[in-house]
Design an enzyme around this catalytic site. Structure first.
Site, PDB file in Angstrom:
ATOM      1  N   GLU A 124       2.823  11.071 -31.808  1.00 22.13           N
ATOM      2  CA  GLU A 124       3.138  10.140 -30.711  1.00 22.13           C
ATOM      3  C   GLU A 124       2.432   8.803 -30.944  1.00 22.13           C
ATOM      4  O   GLU A 124       3.029   7.727 -30.812  1.00 22.13           O
ATOM      5  CB  GLU A 124       2.665  10.712 -29.362  1.00 22.13           C
ATOM      6  CG  GLU A 124       3.437  11.909 -28.864  1.00 22.13           C
ATOM      7  CD  GLU A 124       2.835  13.237 -29.311  1.00 22.13           C
ATOM      8  OE1 GLU A 124       2.132  13.269 -30.355  1.00 22.13           O
ATOM      9  OE2 GLU A 124       3.081  14.236 -28.625  1.00 22.13           O
ATOM     10  N   GLU A 142      -7.523  22.489 -21.411  1.00 22.66           N
ATOM     11  CA  GLU A 142      -7.486  22.570 -22.874  1.00 22.66           C
ATOM     12  C   GLU A 142      -8.736  23.290 -23.380  1.00 22.66           C
ATOM     13  O   GLU A 142      -8.714  23.937 -24.424  1.00 22.66           O
ATOM     14  CB  GLU A 142      -7.374  21.164 -23.494  1.00 22.66           C
ATOM     15  CG  GLU A 142      -6.845  21.182 -24.913  1.00 22.66           C
ATOM     16  CD  GLU A 142      -6.462  19.806 -25.451  1.00 22.66           C
ATOM     17  OE1 GLU A 142      -5.262  19.481 -25.511  1.00 22.66           O
ATOM     18  OE2 GLU A 142      -7.374  19.046 -25.829  1.00 22.66           O
ATOM     19  N   LYS A 182       3.695  21.297 -31.540  1.00 19.49           N
ATOM     20  CA  LYS A 182       3.739  20.141 -32.458  1.00 19.49           C
ATOM     21  C   LYS A 182       4.540  20.487 -33.707  1.00 19.49           C
ATOM     22  O   LYS A 182       5.400  19.731 -34.161  1.00 19.49           O
ATOM     23  CB  LYS A 182       2.314  19.775 -32.911  1.00 19.49           C
ATOM     24  CG  LYS A 182       1.464  19.068 -31.898  1.00 19.49           C
ATOM     25  CD  LYS A 182       0.210  18.566 -32.625  1.00 19.49           C
ATOM     26  CE  LYS A 182      -0.910  18.207 -31.678  1.00 19.49           C
ATOM     27  NZ  LYS A 182      -2.156  17.895 -32.360  1.00 19.49           N
ATOM     28  N   HIS A 208      -0.433  14.995   3.411  1.00 18.56           N
ATOM     29  CA  HIS A 208       0.942  14.920   3.927  1.00 18.56           C
ATOM     30  C   HIS A 208       1.943  15.494   2.931  1.00 18.56           C
ATOM     31  O   HIS A 208       3.140  15.233   3.026  1.00 18.56           O
ATOM     32  CB  HIS A 208       1.285  13.467   4.266  1.00 18.56           C
ATOM     33  CG  HIS A 208       0.378  12.928   5.324  1.00 18.56           C
ATOM     34  ND1 HIS A 208       0.630  13.065   6.663  1.00 18.56           N
ATOM     35  CD2 HIS A 208      -0.831  12.318   5.228  1.00 18.56           C
ATOM     36  CE1 HIS A 208      -0.359  12.528   7.356  1.00 18.56           C
ATOM     37  NE2 HIS A 208      -1.265  12.077   6.508  1.00 18.56           N
ATOM     38  N   LYS A 242      -8.287  10.251 -32.860  1.00 16.17           N
ATOM     39  CA  LYS A 242      -9.358  10.888 -33.631  1.00 16.17           C
ATOM     40  C   LYS A 242      -8.870  11.192 -35.048  1.00 16.17           C
ATOM     41  O   LYS A 242      -9.521  10.864 -36.030  1.00 16.17           O
ATOM     42  CB  LYS A 242      -9.811  12.158 -32.907  1.00 16.17           C
ATOM     43  CG  LYS A 242     -10.887  12.914 -33.621  1.00 16.17           C
ATOM     44  CD  LYS A 242     -11.351  14.123 -32.813  1.00 16.17           C
ATOM     45  CE  LYS A 242     -12.224  15.010 -33.682  1.00 16.17           C
ATOM     46  NZ  LYS A 242     -12.728  16.190 -32.976  1.00 16.17           N
ATOM     47  N   GLY A 285     -11.755  15.868 -28.870  1.00 13.86           N
ATOM     48  CA  GLY A 285     -10.862  14.857 -28.295  1.00 13.86           C
ATOM     49  C   GLY A 285     -11.071  14.663 -26.804  1.00 13.86           C
ATOM     50  O   GLY A 285     -11.223  13.545 -26.314  1.00 13.86           O
ATOM     51  N   ARG A 286     -11.109  15.766 -26.065  1.00 17.07           N
ATOM     52  CA  ARG A 286     -11.232  15.650 -24.600  1.00 17.07           C
ATOM     53  C   ARG A 286     -12.653  15.332 -24.160  1.00 17.07           C
ATOM     54  O   ARG A 286     -12.918  15.195 -22.969  1.00 17.07           O
ATOM     55  CB  ARG A 286     -10.712  16.924 -23.942  1.00 17.07           C
ATOM     56  CG  ARG A 286     -11.358  18.192 -24.430  1.00 17.07           C
ATOM     57  CD  ARG A 286     -10.567  19.427 -24.010  1.00 17.07           C
ATOM     58  NE  ARG A 286     -11.044  20.656 -24.633  1.00 17.07           N
ATOM     59  CZ  ARG A 286     -10.664  21.091 -25.821  1.00 17.07           C
ATOM     60  NH1 ARG A 286      -9.816  20.383 -26.547  1.00 17.07           N
ATOM     61  NH2 ARG A 286     -11.132  22.228 -26.301  1.00 17.07           N
TER      62      ARG A 286
HETATM   63  O1  F6P Z   1      -3.140  17.646 -27.671  1.00 14.88           O
HETATM   64  C1  F6P Z   1      -4.001  18.054 -28.670  1.00 14.88           C
HETATM   65  C2  F6P Z   1      -4.929  16.990 -29.059  1.00 14.88           C
HETATM   66  O2  F6P Z   1      -5.459  17.396 -30.256  1.00 14.88           O
HETATM   67  C3  F6P Z   1      -6.033  16.709 -28.027  1.00 14.88           C
HETATM   68  O3  F6P Z   1      -7.065  17.602 -28.092  1.00 14.88           O
HETATM   69  C4  F6P Z   1      -6.400  15.325 -28.410  1.00 14.88           C
HETATM   70  O4  F6P Z   1      -7.163  14.715 -27.419  1.00 14.88           O
HETATM   71  C5  F6P Z   1      -5.042  14.716 -28.593  1.00 14.88           C
HETATM   72  O5  F6P Z   1      -4.287  15.730 -29.236  1.00 14.88           O
HETATM   73  C6  F6P Z   1      -4.994  13.439 -29.384  1.00 14.88           C
HETATM   74  O6  F6P Z   1      -5.484  13.607 -30.672  1.00 14.88           O
HETATM   75  P1  F6P Z   1      -5.879  12.382 -31.583  1.00 14.88           P
HETATM   76  O7  F6P Z   1      -6.998  11.640 -30.906  1.00 14.88           O
HETATM   77  O8  F6P Z   1      -6.288  12.957 -32.899  1.00 14.88           O
HETATM   78  O9  F6P Z   1      -4.678  11.494 -31.724  1.00 14.88           O
END
Ligand code: F6P
Length: 550
Positions: free
Chosen positions: A217, A359, A514, A390, A211, A273-274
């Protein structure tokens, strides 16, 4: 009730009434509730779309449900819901509208943000995604060397990974089996390594899903993927255009990375995002299942949206599920909520719900910034049955904790299975039904004794029962049913956030980690003296450097 005049939740008469009513359950048992009302099994059910929802095995009576609905009315859940659907900025701390529901609205719907109808833009992106997916699936879109795309690697994390990764597993039998689709999220280089090690770069498309397009990452993995591709192909930057597309709200950063914005699929800041999996973030899934199936998925979401928006409180399923969670979390001290799907294909479903729920509702201040004095979101956990039976079901059956659980199952096995494997489905579902029965009704000491069990073992073999469960049963697991299930949980989470008076749409708690990771990194790589590092972390960093021979 608006934010200014809102009475503290735990000081409302509706809350007090529920707390008093809770006392009546000190001795109550589900066995007794069913004896008192034999019609309960049929009466305590609701239907939404293809989902049959049985809530009879809950520690509730008509009176409980009435009191819970009064709490929902007093906290104006319906008002906040309508404000969300209208596009008001109900994400107060980020001053944003919350309109994932617009992503699945039909083409002719009107949903306005700041006076502008966003539905045409939503459908323009869906059309662009469909056109692109068709070109890749048909072989018209080729890689830099002219070879057909056979592999898709989605690089994203959190909401830009969990949704498509989960749905790809769920809908595997609907996917083009000639297309390999993989998901890379972890900054641990092993994730990308394993994803690409057996792939031919000439046949590989990377979908960079972010987003913000700033998530460390994702950008790190995307950069490594680009290096891998260009090195393996012995090609220059010009090869990127055929092998990289972006899903983002941030065109500038996408261009900075070197992806042609013509190959960018856009979404908007009013999509959390979620809550973004049914936006452009779903592109990898669309590539796998095709645009028509993707539309069926969106229609499934929309069906539940409309139900949530319009169904009366008595038959509103997300409202009911949200209220049941409040009942256990706030009045029975339940700390967690298990989601136990009896479908191998739903293996990542609970992990997806963890982000959605935890979240969203893992908050300890309310919308006005005051500390909350009541429990908020539960720990969500679970894996598919029968495996969990199990492993950890022992604790649910005979442990000391209150763990409400959702059991999700399907009448039909997936069509693709052989007849022999389909025959196993009754056994799977026999377990499904047996577990909720055992959890609710248990086994009394008398029943154990009647089996001739030695007296010293009777306490060990007795099952107290009285463990609450919801059963969600559908005929089969289709794209539409998956959409229905996700929307059901989205709105359940919404209901709970509205009652707890928290902002379910921000995620400030993720930020500190972060920021600190960025600050600590130079200490690891260069041995830099990082200011503000506590003594414990400093010692650990030194140990790490020594282990790495630095
Ligand atoms: O972990 C925090 C967060 O902002 C989530 O809400 C989001 O889904 C994720 O990081 C990834 O963010 P982006 O889509 O901006 O890379």
């Amino acid at each position: 009730m608006n934010a200014e005049s809102r009475t503290r939740l735990n000081q409302t008469p509706e809350w007090t009434a529920l707390a008093e009513h809770r006392e009546e359950f000190a001795e109550a048992h589900l066995r007794e509730l069913f004896e008192r009302n034999p019609g309960r099994g049929a009466a305590y059910t609701l239907q939404v779309g293809d989902l049959h929802v049985d809530y009879s095995k809950h520690l509730v009576t008509d009176e409980t449900l009435r009191l819970l609905r009064e709490l929902a009315a007093a906290t104006d859940v319906a008002g906040l819901r309508d404000a969300m659907f209208r596009g008001e900025r109900i994400n107060v701390t980020e001053d944003r509208a919350v309109l994932h529901t617009a992503l699945r609205a039909p083409r002719d719907a009107v949903v306005e943000v700041d006076g502008e109808n966003v539905v045409p833009a939503v459908h323009a992106v869906l059309d662009k995604m469909s056109g692109f997916s068709e070109r890749v699936r048909s072989g018209e879109w080729t890689g830099h060397t002219g070879r057909r795309i056979k592999n898709v690697v989605n690089i994203g994390i959190g909401g830009s990974d969990l949704g498509p990764a989960m749905a790809y597993e769920v809908l595997r039998s609907f996917t083009d089996r000639d297309l390999t689709v993989r998901f890379v999220s972890n900054v641990d280089g092993a994730d990308l390594h394993e994803a690409v090690r057996d792939l031919d770069p000439a046949e590989t498309l990377f979908v960079i899903a972010s987003k913000t397009f700033t998530t460390i990452e994702t950008i790190t993995n995307a950069t490594s993927a680009r290096d891998w591709l260009l090195t393996e192909l012995k090609a220059g930057q010009e090869a990127v255009a055929q092998h990289f597309v972006a899903l983002s709200t941030n065109a500038e950063k996408v261009a900075d990375f070197g992806i042609d914005t013509a190959n960018m699929f856009e979404f908007w800041d009013w999509v959390g995002g979620r809550y973004s999996f049914d936006s452009a973030i779903g592109l990898s899934l669309m590539l796998a299942i095709g645009p028509e199936r993707f539309r069926e998925l969106l229609d499934g979401f929309h069906l539940v949206d409309e139900h949530f928006r319009t169904a009366p409180a008595e038959s509103n399923v997300p409202l009911l599920l949200g209220l049941l969670g409040v009942w256990y979390g706030n009045f029975f001290d339940a700390q967690s909520h298990a989601v136990l799907p009896y479908s191998h294909y739903l293996s990542k479903f609970t992990a997806y719900l963890q982000q959605l729920d935890m979240e969203s509702n893992g908050k300890s201040v309310d919308r006005d910034g005051n500390p909350v004095e009541w429990q908020t979101g539960p720990v969500v956990w679970g894996t598919p049955g029968t495996n969990g039976q199990h492993a950890y079901y022992q604790l649910i059956h005979q442990g000391t904790k209150v763990i409400p659980a959702d059991f999700i199952g399907f009448a039909e096995p997936v069509a693709e299975l052989s007849d022999g494997l389909k025959a196993q489905h009754d056994l799977l579902m026999a377990n499904f039904f047996a577990q909720t029965q055992a959890l609710a009704f248990g086994k009394t000491a008398e029943e154990v004794r009647a089996e001739g069990v030695p007296e010293e073992l009777v306490p060990h073999k007795t099952f107290a029962g009285n463990h609450p469960t919801t059963t969600i049963l559908a005929r089969e697991l289709t794209p539409s049913v998956l959409g229905q299930l996700i929307a059901l949980y989205e709105h359940k989470v919404f209901v709970q956030g509205a009652i707890w008076h928290i902002d379910s749409f921000d995620q400030w708690g993720v930020e500190l980690g972060k920021v600190l990771a960025k600050r600590v990194e130079p200490a690891l790589t260069e041995g830099a003296d990082v200011p503000g590092l506590d003594e414990s972390t400093k010692a650990l960093v030194n140990r790490y450097r020594a282990l790495r021979g630095r």
